[in-house]
Design an enzyme around this catalytic site. Structure first.
Site, short mmCIF file in Angstrom:
data_model
loop_
_atom_site.label_atom_id
_atom_site.label_comp_id
_atom_site.label_asym_id
_atom_site.label_seq_id
_atom_site.Cartn_x
_atom_site.Cartn_y
_atom_site.Cartn_z
N SER A 169 0.84 -1.18 0.00
CA SER A 169 0.00 0.00 0.00
C SER A 169 0.89 1.24 0.00
O SER A 169 2.05 1.18 0.42
CB SER A 169 -0.89 0.02 1.25
OG SER A 169 -1.55 1.26 1.40
N TYR A 200 -2.61 -0.28 10.42
CA TYR A 200 -2.49 -0.66 9.01
C TYR A 200 -1.15 -0.22 8.44
O TYR A 200 -0.41 -1.02 7.86
CB TYR A 200 -3.65 -0.04 8.22
CG TYR A 200 -3.66 -0.39 6.75
CD1 TYR A 200 -4.13 -1.64 6.32
CD2 TYR A 200 -3.24 0.52 5.79
CE1 TYR A 200 -4.16 -1.96 4.97
CE2 TYR A 200 -3.27 0.21 4.44
CZ TYR A 200 -3.73 -1.03 4.04
OH TYR A 200 -3.75 -1.34 2.70
#
Length: 386
Positions: A261, A274
């Site tokens: 990501s 995250y």
């Protein structure tokens, strides 16, 4: 690991080394009533714990053949296994029925056949980015295992693809990526069905957006387990299969690609669990790349920007747009449309990332043969590496 699954990558590697072409190797539940099929008997005397000796024995037996056998009968002690060898699922199924193999159909569509005949597993492949990646790989001629906790969804998706292509191009397989026993079972199924692995796309992940001041640690640990620890589990067991192939095909390059990501490249406000897991995964990518290059395994990451149209962002109940609106992450936002507009404005390309953007990056990383340990941004210019 199941003994029959252990031998399959060694056989496949020997076939690849002899022919320069990728084949499927499938364990057959029964010896077919063969009709004119080329058969080879191999007897293994060495212990399976001596992988080098077993690899040498299999390589020698296959290498001495004038042509590629269509059936390999492997005897290990009192156990006997029969494997079908072919370049397509159609041919494998013909051999299993005791018939001459069907012709191989061309399904590769782009990027100079980068994915043609490759065996691939995509975790979290039943929806979202994972499904887009699966479609892009199948279009390039790969045989893809759709691995997902949602086996029903994976099965339906694989059936749709097989119907669309009028042949078997995808198999569903159940997996809980955070459970090592489940990952081992997944790899056994892949080895017994196809004989090995050329590419793992580690895509499965979760996100629980929260301020660290409010997030409970069970939620924090869950995000870390799925986004960080699970990648290590996946890498371990995919790499073990790839290593066995390399033992009999020392020039073969294989790939493990984590779908990371942009949050693995820069911090994410009120989303620390995250981002932390993704940052840590880049460290794993680099470390695994250094270790596994010895076995011809390249390890890289793709770092996509925001996939606004996927369920991660757009799910009306659990999507990030809803979560960010509820947590007040976007100042002044009073609707989901406000939140989406806020995030689109952050991207120089003025749009979110798509599955096609990601699949192009995956193709690039597989196609090149001189890069490993890289984290490739696919962010529309939102994150740029120095």
């Amino acid at each position: 690991m199941n003994q029959a699954a252990f031998f399959a990558p060694l056989i496949r590697g020997s076939i690849i080394e002899k022919t320069g072409q990728r084949h499927l190797v499938r364990l057959l539940p029964a010896i077919p009533a063969a009709s004119g099929l080329a058969e080879l008997e191999i007897k293994i005397e060495a212990s399976t714990e001596d992988e080098s000796a077993v690899a040498t024995a299999i390589s020698k037996a296959i290498g001495e053949q004038d042509s590629i056998p269509q059936l390999v009968h492997l005897t290990v002690g009192t156990e006997k296994y029969t494997y079908a060898i072919a370049q397509s699922t159609i041919s494998i199924e013909s051999i299993a029925a005791g018939k001459a193999p069907e012709p191989v159909y061309e399904v590769a569509a782009n990027r100079a056949n980068v994915m043609k005949d490759k065996i691939v597993v995509v975790t979290g492949g039943a929806q979202g980015f994972g499904a887009e990646i699966v479609r892009g790989l199948v279009a390039g001629g790969a045989l893809v295992f759709v691995a997902d906790l949602n086996l029903e969804g994976a099965t339906q998706f694989a059936q749709e693809l097989n119907q669309e292509y009028q042949q078997t191009v995808a198999f569903p397989v159940a997996v809980n990526v955070a459970d090592e026993a489940s990952v081992m079972a997944m790899m056994e199924e892949i080895n017994l069905t196809a004989g090995g692995l050329d590419l793992c796309v580690s895509n499965a992940g979760i996100l629980r957006a929260s301020s660290i001041l409010q997030q409970d640690m069970d939620s924090f640990r869950l995000v870390t387990d799925i986004n960080y620890t699970a990648f290590a589990i996946i890498t371990k067991h995919c790499a073990l299969t790839m290593k066995r192939q390399h033992a009999t095909a020392p020039t073969l390059l294989t790939d493990i690609i984590q779908i990371n990501s942009k949050s693995g490249l820069e911090g994410s406000n009120k989303n620390g669990s995250y981002a932390g897991g993704k940052f840590g995964s880049i460290g794993l990518v680099q470390s695994f790349a250094l270790e596994l290059v010895e076995y011809g395994i390249k390890v890289n990451a793709v770092c996509p920007g925001n996939f606004f149209d996927g369920p991660l962002w757009s799910d009306p109940e659990k999507g990030l747009f809803v979560q960010y609106l509820r947590t007040g992450k976007v100042p002044g936002a009073t609707s989901i449309a406000d939140v989406k507009k806020f995030y689109e404005a952050k991207v120089p390309m003025n749009r979110g990332c798509t599955g096609q953007d990601v699949i192009r990056a995956v193709y690039y990383l597989v196609e090149q043969a001189y890069e490993t340990g890289q984290a490739l941004p696919v962010t529309g210019g939102q994150v740029m590496l120095n």
